[in-house]
Design a protein around this motif. Structure first.
Motif, PDB file in Angstrom:
ATOM      1  N   SER A 281      57.616  44.301  34.518  1.00 42.87           N
ATOM      2  CA  SER A 281      57.178  45.697  34.688  1.00 42.87           C
ATOM      3  C   SER A 281      55.678  45.785  34.419  1.00 42.87           C
ATOM      4  CB  SER A 281      57.965  46.617  33.750  1.00 42.87           C
ATOM      5  OG  SER A 281      57.560  46.415  32.434  1.00 42.87           O
ATOM      6  N   ILE A 282      54.964  46.226  35.438  1.00 43.16           N
ATOM      7  CA  ILE A 282      53.504  46.299  35.378  1.00 43.16           C
ATOM      8  C   ILE A 282      53.088  47.755  35.246  1.00 43.16           C
ATOM      9  CG2 ILE A 282      51.349  45.693  36.571  1.00 43.16           C
ATOM     10  CD1 ILE A 282      52.946  43.211  36.217  1.00 43.16           C
ATOM     11  N   THR A 283      52.433  48.097  34.162  1.00 41.48           N
ATOM     12  CA  THR A 283      51.893  49.452  34.017  1.00 41.48           C
ATOM     13  C   THR A 283      50.370  49.358  33.905  1.00 41.48           C
ATOM     14  OG1 THR A 283      51.835  49.472  31.612  1.00 41.48           O
ATOM     15  CG2 THR A 283      53.950  50.008  32.657  1.00 41.48           C
ATOM     16  N   ALA A 284      49.716  50.496  33.780  1.00 42.11           N
ATOM     17  CA  ALA A 284      48.256  50.498  33.649  1.00 42.11           C
ATOM     18  C   ALA A 284      47.820  49.786  32.375  1.00 42.11           C
ATOM     19  CB  ALA A 284      47.726  51.926  33.668  1.00 42.11           C
ATOM     20  N   GLU A 285      48.773  49.672  31.414  1.00 45.04           N
ATOM     21  CA  GLU A 285      48.428  49.013  30.155  1.00 45.04           C
ATOM     22  C   GLU A 285      48.701  47.510  30.192  1.00 45.04           C
ATOM     23  OE1 GLU A 285      49.765  52.216  30.077  1.00 45.04           O
ATOM     24  OE2 GLU A 285      47.660  52.743  29.731  1.00 45.04           O
ATOM     25  N   SER A 286      49.458  47.063  31.176  1.00 46.29           N
ATOM     26  CA  SER A 286      49.831  45.645  31.231  1.00 46.29           C
ATOM     27  C   SER A 286      48.596  44.769  31.329  1.00 46.29           C
ATOM     28  CB  SER A 286      50.702  45.375  32.457  1.00 46.29           C
ATOM     29  OG  SER A 286      51.894  46.108  32.376  1.00 46.29           O
ATOM     30  N   LYS A 287      48.628  43.668  30.605  1.00 46.05           N
ATOM     31  CA  LYS A 287      47.535  42.715  30.702  1.00 46.05           C
ATOM     32  C   LYS A 287      47.988  41.515  31.511  1.00 46.05           C
ATOM     33  CE  LYS A 287      45.528  44.169  26.359  1.00 46.05           C
ATOM     34  NZ  LYS A 287      45.879  44.029  24.920  1.00 46.05           N
ATOM     35  N   ILE A 288      47.205  41.172  32.497  1.00 46.78           N
ATOM     36  CA  ILE A 288      47.510  40.006  33.318  1.00 46.78           C
ATOM     37  C   ILE A 288      46.319  39.070  33.258  1.00 46.78           C
ATOM     38  CG2 ILE A 288      48.013  39.200  35.658  1.00 46.78           C
ATOM     39  CD1 ILE A 288      49.396  41.897  36.114  1.00 46.78           C
ATOM     40  N   LEU A 289      46.573  37.861  32.813  1.00 44.46           N
ATOM     41  CA  LEU A 289      45.508  36.879  32.650  1.00 44.46           C
ATOM     42  C   LEU A 289      45.486  35.966  33.879  1.00 44.46           C
ATOM     43  CD1 LEU A 289      43.400  35.302  30.926  1.00 44.46           C
ATOM     44  CD2 LEU A 289      45.330  34.164  29.788  1.00 44.46           C
ATOM     45  N   VAL A 290      44.365  35.942  34.590  1.00 43.40           N
ATOM     46  CA  VAL A 290      44.227  35.074  35.762  1.00 43.40           C
ATOM     47  C   VAL A 290      43.240  33.957  35.431  1.00 43.40           C
ATOM     48  CG1 VAL A 290      43.689  34.947  38.225  1.00 43.40           C
ATOM     49  CG2 VAL A 290      44.620  37.058  37.279  1.00 43.40           C
ATOM     50  N   ILE A 291      43.676  32.717  35.602  1.00 38.44           N
ATOM     51  CA  ILE A 291      42.827  31.571  35.278  1.00 38.44           C
ATOM     52  C   ILE A 291      42.575  30.774  36.560  1.00 38.44           C
ATOM     53  CG2 ILE A 291      42.701  29.385  33.990  1.00 38.44           C
ATOM     54  CD1 ILE A 291      42.604  31.677  32.074  1.00 38.44           C
ATOM     55  N   GLY A 292      41.310  30.582  36.897  1.00 35.06           N
ATOM     56  CA  GLY A 292      40.956  29.748  38.057  1.00 35.06           C
ATOM     57  C   GLY A 292      40.639  28.342  37.584  1.00 35.06           C
ATOM     58  N   LEU A 293      41.516  27.392  37.865  1.00 32.15           N
ATOM     59  CA  LEU A 293      41.285  26.011  37.443  1.00 32.15           C
ATOM     60  C   LEU A 293      40.351  25.298  38.418  1.00 32.15           C
ATOM     61  CD1 LEU A 293      44.866  24.792  36.401  1.00 32.15           C
ATOM     62  CD2 LEU A 293      43.073  25.766  34.957  1.00 32.15           C
TER      63      LEU A 293
ATOM     64  N   PHE B   4      42.496  43.062  35.602  1.00 30.93           N
ATOM     65  CA  PHE B   4      42.908  41.726  35.204  1.00 30.93           C
ATOM     66  C   PHE B   4      41.990  41.212  34.091  1.00 30.93           C
ATOM     67  CE2 PHE B   4      44.092  42.010  39.737  1.00 30.93           C
ATOM     68  CZ  PHE B   4      45.418  41.615  39.681  1.00 30.93           C
ATOM     69  N   ILE B   5      42.435  40.156  33.429  1.00 34.75           N
ATOM     70  CA  ILE B   5      41.543  39.405  32.553  1.00 34.75           C
ATOM     71  C   ILE B   5      41.311  38.073  33.262  1.00 34.75           C
ATOM     72  CG2 ILE B   5      41.279  38.360  30.270  1.00 34.75           C
ATOM     73  CD1 ILE B   5      43.052  40.595  29.179  1.00 34.75           C
ATOM     74  N   LEU B   6      40.046  37.756  33.519  1.00 33.99           N
ATOM     75  CA  LEU B   6      39.711  36.721  34.505  1.00 33.99           C
ATOM     76  C   LEU B   6      38.793  35.642  33.942  1.00 33.99           C
ATOM     77  CD1 LEU B   6      38.686  39.297  37.275  1.00 33.99           C
ATOM     78  CD2 LEU B   6      40.774  37.935  37.313  1.00 33.99           C
ATOM     79  N   TYR B   7      39.234  34.397  33.963  1.00 34.37           N
ATOM     80  CA  TYR B   7      38.374  33.303  33.498  1.00 34.37           C
ATOM     81  C   TYR B   7      38.498  32.056  34.375  1.00 34.37           C
ATOM     82  CZ  TYR B   7      37.657  36.021  29.261  1.00 34.37           C
ATOM     83  OH  TYR B   7      37.313  37.013  28.396  1.00 34.37           O
ATOM     84  N   ALA B   8      37.371  31.377  34.536  1.00 33.11           N
ATOM     85  CA  ALA B   8      37.347  30.063  35.199  1.00 33.11           C
ATOM     86  C   ALA B   8      36.735  29.084  34.206  1.00 33.11           C
ATOM     87  CB  ALA B   8      36.514  30.132  36.481  1.00 33.11           C
TER      88      ALA B   8
END
Lengths: 343, 343, 343, 343
Positions: free
Chosen positions: C103-115, C145-149
């Motif tokens: 369940s994704i809400t406006a408060e949900s945190k999604i961490l995206v990692i670019g390897l 999103f929370i985004l890191y490479a």
């Protein structure tokens, strides 16, 4: 390193005479005495200024005889897709209008030269446009343009105008288009204006050191120029900011009819009215009455001790330039497609 | 998108005739019949091959008459500062030797052109060299070279050789130097070899589609070329790898005098001895006896269905090219400094 | 330099078992014995393969239990806007389907990692996606999103999976999404396929050396992965090309029922039928009957002498990756916008 | 887009108190009352300022308690190899001195974080340093540092100080080093100064919006910071330039004891003497007597109408930053090599 001379302003509508005439609010469409005709109108959000300089005007304003079209959106932001799209539409339109007397067929050769130093971001609009056009053109079946970004003379070791001449002699194009970065004296115009002209590039024009004229007189073929103002030199910014301070405070005073110790200013749009700055003398002293040029010189002396030239540029200049490079590239391809259809 | 034709190999010492002659191990310094003179020696870690082709040779090997110097360090790695420094020294030396009959003064104009498409890394050595040289030259008081990286015809819309001709006619240089990426058939040579020649660039030469000759015959001034092999085409790599498998197994067999089901191979250095590949027939079938060219053609047919050309390149090709761009730039500036002193 | 181990193939549908089962042409939707369920269908030009691996399957095919969705357009070209737009639409759709239980809400945190290593173009898809998303996100009011490479372990000095774990423990996201470059054994699939899975990244997966597992078991939160095949290793390309030669010639023979000395092959699409390769023995010898793996090993031995790893990649890989980075970025932002609306 | 708040100045020696104390020319090495100890000396061409702030000082100057070392070469030019090499030597030396109480062994973990937005050149020194160190580290056998450039909060969607905390908790390093771009109020110091401190990064510090403190108090491990001043904000530049005009003219007047209408100024080095600016009133008015801060506010109001923040930066800022990134990277690797030997 070779000396780089920056030009104070390359925008025709910042020329003293043009500003003066505009400020008359007469907007007479032809000024026979001065040889300059200025028109201004709005198309959607785009403010269009068209200046025509004739032989008399060339002597008076020291700007080359020809047509100058300035397209501006003063409220443009770097992510304003709508604004960029309106600017693109306008540029395509005035490319057609300015070149309506040149017959363009599928066989016509048009040489586009992007001036400037790719490694100095605010000077890189020319090379960026050529990169964007290279990419698009290599996806097409047959080339629409002949496209080069030679770099600046200090890098290449060869005078750029001679370079353009060498190619023009060999290619014999119907038209040469120069794309270049411009200096402005109005920081609010940085990256918010496009200047299109059929006069080519004059000595001292451009951000860097492209010193020799590139024009129809030199190349024997029509030469247009597309310019984007991307920098203000620090001393110019200062003199103009001080001027702006004086102007906006004087305006307040004339409204309120009373001086105040700590004055607030509302915004920095150069007013063209002849305000009586002498009311500012108590606070700001005699130099309010100096010619603006003298204050400019004072700031230049202050900065002259600085070993490196400082430039004032929008924080996200790289992002702005990518947007403009795409815009100019798209306009040129759109224009040529239509132009070829017509003939 | 315009078709790009890749050249199989641009390295003279991969030409069949040259390989054949080398393999004779006779190394007679002049082969009157064939019109090719080949010399090979070692200087520190650098293996130097000098091939001279005369008018007879030009007909025989279909390589232009002139001198070709190949500088290689087979064990070079991308971080091998020592190796790069030896290559640089050699290149500077042979630049001087190859151009010893051209009198270079402070007034001499030398036009350096970096060919290739900057946006395709393995094709970008030419533009990278020009970028490096632009940077260095703009730090100097007076220019040593005239430097341009025009891009490829598909991008610019103008034939590159005509571009070089236009500039040459205008500039009237004493010498034109072309820098370009080369194709190789030996993957072990990728980014480990520099080829220097005074023959210019021939039709079909180069990685991309630089189709027309750029040479003294065309430009009326001496034209040299510096090339770095940066890619192997996939079908060529395959045919050569299969050949290498056959060769190395045949070599094992001839040593051990017994076939084996699972054979190990020691390394992939093309042996030039005439091994009897027929011993391989039981395992690898009749195609071991096919001409290598026929196997190559078979792999090309297999790959022809592939919509995009595949290239084989070192994993860190971008890093290699930066090293070579710096090396070539430094060598050219070193050479010109010495050359000017001499005259 | 640290050793980099490349993974042979990361695409589930290139796994022997999956290929075998597909080739049965039975396409039974559930294979109880083997624990793999394979479905294939077409949506516009996009070929979709959905593989579900259960606990039994995990043991059998050595691919982690979970769902793998593969989206391919075999005829995709680098300028095929229409194709990229269809792929983007499909990716958005299957992102929603795969994550429908989260369940994704406006408060949900999604961490995206670019390897991946940004300086090696074919390994750079992860960092490219993060760059594209950084740009878009910084234009928005509130972050989606929370985004890191992070870069690769050899650069950073810290194991990438520990890095992801450190952030996951601090952030406590609802979902971790990994973006990575994949290796393929089918050169025709290079840059024409997207694999989406909810299994995370397994040991040895990816183009470079991202060795430790990044999965729900390790991080205690759901982990998805988006992968693009961007390279084939040279020895694998060779073994597969030789296999393709054998297959396509064997197919010809079985059709025409007659051997021929110089055979022509029509294209390189791996047929999955069990052709009798023994008919090729006269021409290609016993090794036609070797297990494919043995031929692969032979080519690897041949290449082992090569100091640098060679990679096979599309000529314009940089251009492809920019397109895919944009596509993945757009799909993720589209998906999250819709997902947030739903809840 | 998220608001970016720029910090006026991050250089300790531009803090009013520090300037004031220096200007006393007493240079008493300990000022018990104020809690600041300032030392200044010259090593070759490098001017070194060491400021120690104790608990009393922290309250007085609002700069965190700790040691600040500033290394400057006022005459540095962008191609001044000699100068850069002296700066590098000094930085290596003071890295050792500042960290002499931390025992560094081969097992010690040191986390280096490069702050800033890579896409805005003057803010990119942090990411540039990490890129340079990634490259060097991946060539080594075993890692010396743990290296990350996370990007800014507006891009990543996660507070940078929490990011550093997450990694610090997981890694448990002996030391955290932050590399960041600084704002300055003295344009002559742009790209000519390095500030090294063991106080970490304070709220509002840095060029962009890195708002939360990153310090030993927060992370429980020592935190150092290396900063390079790369921008001046336009209003600050102006207020300071006007101040400089006043100061230098007042100096002239006090020398010559006569006012002049058009004054020439010799250079822009802020004099710290208490000049009597009231002599300027006739020419420059009452505002010469305003507090500098009030004039600054006036210019900020003037600029507040400008939709985009303008920055003042050296013309070749990209070139400067590459030099500094290399310098800092080399210093850190040199320091760690020596530090490990010692223990």
């Amino acid at each position: 390193m070779q000396e780089i001379t920056w030009n104070r302003t390359d925008l025709i509508d910042e020329t003293a005479e043009v500003v003066f005439q505009s400020s008359d609010r007469l907007k007479e469409n032809l000024n026979d005495e001065r040889g300059i005709k200025i028109e201004e109108w709005q198309q959607n959000r785009v403010k269009i200024t068209k200046v025509e300089v004739n032989a008399i005007g060339e002597e008076q304003v020291h700007k080359k005889q020809g047509t100058y079209v300035t397209l501006s959106i003063p409220t443009l932001t770097s992510e304003d897709r709508h604004g960029f799209s309106q600017l693109q539409e306008s540029l395509t339109h005035y490319l057609a209008e300015l070149h309506k007397d040149i017959s363009i067929t599928a066989e016509s050769k048009i040489l586009v030269i992007g001036l400037g130093n790719k490694t100095i971001t605010p000077d890189a609009i020319g090379p960026y446009v050529i990169d964007a056009m290279h990419k698009k053109q290599s996806e097409h079946e047959s080339p629409e343009f002949i496209l080069y970004a030679p770099g600046v003379t200090a890098q290449t070791g060869f005078e750029t105008s001679d370079y353009v001449q060498a190619l023009t002699e060999k290619i014999q194009p119907e038209l040469v288009i120069i794309v270049d970065a411009l200096a402005t004296s109005g920081s609010a115009r940085l990256c918010r204006t496009i200047q299109l002209t059929n006069t080519g590039i004059q000595p001292g024009g451009g951000v860097g050191n492209h010193r020799k004229e590139i024009s129809k007189e030199v190349l024997q073929v029509p030469v247009s120029a597309i310019g984007i103002p991307t920098v203000v030199e620090a001393p110019i910014l200062m003199a103009d900011a001080v001027e702006a301070v004086f102007q906006s405070i004087a305006a307040k005073i004339s409204e309120k009819d009373k001086p105040s110790h700590k004055l607030s200013v509302t915004n920095w749009t150069p007013t063209t009215d002849d305000l009586d700055l002498s009311t500012l003398e108590p606070i700001f002293g005699q130099w309010v009455n100096w010619p603006k040029e003298d204050r400019r010189q004072l700031f230049e002396e202050v900065f002259s001790a600085h070993p490196e030239r400082l430039i004032v540029t929008p924080k996200e200049v790289d992002f702005w330039l990518n947007q403009f490079a795409f815009l100019i590239s798209e306009s040129l391809f759109d224009w040529i497609k239509n132009a070829r259809k017509t003939f």
